[in-house]
Design a protein around this motif. Structure first.
Motif, PDB file in Angstrom:
ATOM      1  N   TRP A  92       0.766  -1.259  -0.053  1.00  0.00           N
ATOM      2  CA  TRP A  92       0.133  -0.097  -0.028  1.00  0.00           C
ATOM      3  C   TRP A  92       0.996   1.337  -0.133  1.00  0.00           C
ATOM      4  N   SER A  93       0.317   2.323  -0.757  1.00  0.00           N
ATOM      5  CA  SER A  93       0.991   3.428  -0.874  1.00  0.00           C
ATOM      6  C   SER A  93       0.920   4.546   0.318  1.00  0.00           C
ATOM      7  N   ASN A  94       1.672   5.529   0.350  1.00  0.00           N
ATOM      8  CA  ASN A  94       1.286   6.598   1.180  1.00  0.00           C
ATOM      9  C   ASN A  94      -0.125   7.169   1.175  1.00  0.00           C
ATOM     10  N   PRO A  95      -0.844   7.664   1.855  1.00  0.00           N
ATOM     11  CA  PRO A  95      -2.113   7.990   1.844  1.00  0.00           C
ATOM     12  C   PRO A  95      -2.234   9.440   1.246  1.00  0.00           C
ATOM     13  N   SER A  96      -2.916   9.842  -0.046  1.00  0.00           N
ATOM     14  CA  SER A  96      -2.750  11.521  -0.464  1.00  0.00           C
ATOM     15  C   SER A  96      -4.213  11.894   0.150  1.00  0.00           C
ATOM     16  N   PHE A  97      -4.172  13.177   0.355  1.00  0.00           N
ATOM     17  CA  PHE A  97      -5.404  14.045   1.166  1.00  0.00           C
ATOM     18  C   PHE A  97      -6.011  14.311   0.073  1.00  0.00           C
ATOM     19  N   ILE A  98      -7.650  14.269   0.241  1.00  0.00           N
ATOM     20  CA  ILE A  98      -8.729  14.477  -0.510  1.00  0.00           C
ATOM     21  C   ILE A  98      -9.682  15.092   0.112  1.00  0.00           C
ATOM     22  N   THR A  99     -10.704  15.723  -0.560  1.00  0.00           N
ATOM     23  CA  THR A  99     -11.673  16.383  -0.177  1.00  0.00           C
ATOM     24  C   THR A  99     -13.150  15.828  -0.816  1.00  0.00           C
ATOM     25  N   LEU A 100     -14.254  15.714  -0.127  1.00  0.00           N
ATOM     26  CA  LEU A 100     -15.298  15.403  -0.788  1.00  0.00           C
ATOM     27  C   LEU A 100     -16.509  16.322  -0.367  1.00  0.00           C
ATOM     28  N   ALA A 101     -17.464  16.700  -1.522  1.00  0.00           N
ATOM     29  CA  ALA A 101     -18.417  17.634  -1.545  1.00  0.00           C
ATOM     30  C   ALA A 101     -19.496  17.337  -2.424  1.00  0.00           C
ATOM     31  N   GLN A 216       2.390   6.423   8.048  1.00  0.00           N
ATOM     32  CA  GLN A 216       2.931   4.966   8.045  1.00  0.00           C
ATOM     33  C   GLN A 216       1.696   4.184   8.867  1.00  0.00           C
ATOM     34  N   LYS A 217       1.067   4.554   9.800  1.00  0.00           N
ATOM     35  CA  LYS A 217       0.199   3.679  10.749  1.00  0.00           C
ATOM     36  C   LYS A 217      -1.176   3.382   9.825  1.00  0.00           C
ATOM     37  N   PHE A 218      -1.457   4.425   9.047  1.00  0.00           N
ATOM     38  CA  PHE A 218      -2.508   4.213   8.166  1.00  0.00           C
ATOM     39  C   PHE A 218      -2.184   3.231   6.990  1.00  0.00           C
ATOM     40  N   ARG A 219      -0.941   3.165   6.587  1.00  0.00           N
ATOM     41  CA  ARG A 219      -0.630   1.839   5.615  1.00  0.00           C
ATOM     42  C   ARG A 219      -0.490   0.574   6.317  1.00  0.00           C
ATOM     43  N   GLN A 220      -0.049   0.504   7.509  1.00  0.00           N
ATOM     44  CA  GLN A 220      -0.133  -0.621   8.468  1.00  0.00           C
ATOM     45  C   GLN A 220      -1.543  -1.136   8.489  1.00  0.00           C
ATOM     46  N   ALA A 221      -2.310  -0.342   8.704  1.00  0.00           N
ATOM     47  CA  ALA A 221      -3.981  -0.646   9.084  1.00  0.00           C
ATOM     48  C   ALA A 221      -4.480  -1.281   7.620  1.00  0.00           C
ATOM     49  N   LEU A 222      -4.066  -0.749   6.375  1.00  0.00           N
ATOM     50  CA  LEU A 222      -4.286  -1.201   5.202  1.00  0.00           C
ATOM     51  C   LEU A 222      -3.973  -2.703   5.103  1.00  0.00           C
ATOM     52  N   VAL A 223      -2.616  -2.606   5.234  1.00  0.00           N
ATOM     53  CA  VAL A 223      -1.905  -4.175   5.219  1.00  0.00           C
ATOM     54  C   VAL A 223      -2.777  -5.132   6.059  1.00  0.00           C
ATOM     55  N   GLN A 224      -3.253  -4.694   7.309  1.00  0.00           N
ATOM     56  CA  GLN A 224      -3.801  -5.514   8.001  1.00  0.00           C
ATOM     57  C   GLN A 224      -5.247  -5.911   7.636  1.00  0.00           C
ATOM     58  N   TYR A 225      -6.003  -5.192   7.162  1.00  0.00           N
ATOM     59  CA  TYR A 225      -7.297  -5.293   6.845  1.00  0.00           C
ATOM     60  C   TYR A 225      -7.873  -5.196   5.157  1.00  0.00           C
ATOM     61  N   ALA A 226      -6.735  -4.974   4.619  1.00  0.00           N
ATOM     62  CA  ALA A 226      -6.824  -5.233   3.164  1.00  0.00           C
ATOM     63  C   ALA A 226      -5.403  -5.888   2.555  1.00  0.00           C
ATOM     64  N   PRO A 227      -5.132  -6.901   2.840  1.00  0.00           N
ATOM     65  CA  PRO A 227      -4.204  -7.624   2.384  1.00  0.00           C
ATOM     66  C   PRO A 227      -4.150  -8.070   0.785  1.00  0.00           C
ATOM     67  N   PRO A 228      -3.222  -8.390   0.188  1.00  0.00           N
ATOM     68  CA  PRO A 228      -3.487  -8.752  -1.320  1.00  0.00           C
ATOM     69  C   PRO A 228      -4.176 -10.107  -1.271  1.00  0.00           C
TER      70      PRO A 228
END
Length: 231
Positions: A92-101, A216-228
């Motif tokens: 998983w990559s670094n998280p990029s910041f986004i907005t929703l409207a 990095q913690k966000f990426r680790q959470a993705l590795v845990q809950y969304a593994p390949p």
């Protein structure tokens, strides 16, 4: 009958109606990353009412937008800030910041805050978002996602969607209709978090000056809950 839209004049009216709620939604980058990581940790708590693991395992990108404000009186609107990461060959990559409207017209009153998760099935939707913006339902087909352990609960219409959309409230995940909502990069937040004038793809490819520990913690959470997926 409700009709979704993303036209600029009416959207500005919707955001004006949100007033102080929008101001309170403006989180610092670390706060946003922390909140998004917390939402990911909720995925496994109630398996029978969560995003199907198979869907997460096959996702190309995952966006988490915590604390989305939805409010209105006849004319309604949504507003939120979050992050998105994509699956690379190395993980998983670094998280990029986004907005929703986004907004809608229909008989509605009141306000609520909820967490939104978007599961991107293909690269195309992420490319559109990273390049400029993406209007859900117009630039990319979006459908309310299935819940539970089996992704087979999805309808034929859902399976054709590029993006599955979910809301989380009171610990439960449920599919949500987001047609007309607009996603776009939050360039100021990316610059503040990673240093310098960086694009979303710079963030995804780790071409940045620094990486916040909470990213990095966000990426680790993705590795845990969304593994390949298991081959």
């Amino acid at each position: 009958m409700k009709s979704s839209f993303a036209s600029r004049p009416v959207l500005l009216m919707c955001l004006a109606l949100l007033g102080p709620a929008i101001a309170s939604a403006g989180q610092a980058e670390d706060d946003r990353l922390h909140a998004a990581t917390d939402v990911l940790h909720q995925i496994s708590e109630i398996p029978e009412n969560a995003i199907p693991p198979e869907l997460l395992a096959n996702a190309y990108g995952i966006a988490v937008i915590p604390g989305v404000i939805k409010a209105g009186f006849v004319i309604g609107g949504r507003w939120g800030k979050g992050v998105i990461a994509v699956r690379q060959d190395s993980g998983w990559s670094n998280p990029s910041f986004i907005t929703l409207a986004g907004g809608s017209i229909g008989w509605q009153i009141g306000a609520q805050s909820t967490d939104i998760i978007l599961v991107f099935k293909t690269r195309r939707g992420v490319e559109n978002l990273a390049a400029s913006k993406v209007t859900l339902g117009a630039d990319a087909a979006v459908a309310a996602g299935p819940v539970g352990r089996q992704a087979s609960a999805a309808t034929d219409a859902q399976m054709k969607a590029e993006i599955y959309s979910y809301s989380r409230s009171r610990g439960l995940f449920a599919g949500i209709a987001l047609e007309g909502a607009v996603l776009q990069p939050d360039e100021e937040a990316n610059a503040a978090a990673y240093g310098g004038n960086v694009s979303s793809w710079d963030v995804f490819d780790n071409r940045v000056f620094s990486t916040p520990p909470l990213a990095q913690k966000f990426r680790q959470a993705l590795v845990q809950y969304a593994p390949p997926p298991t081959r």
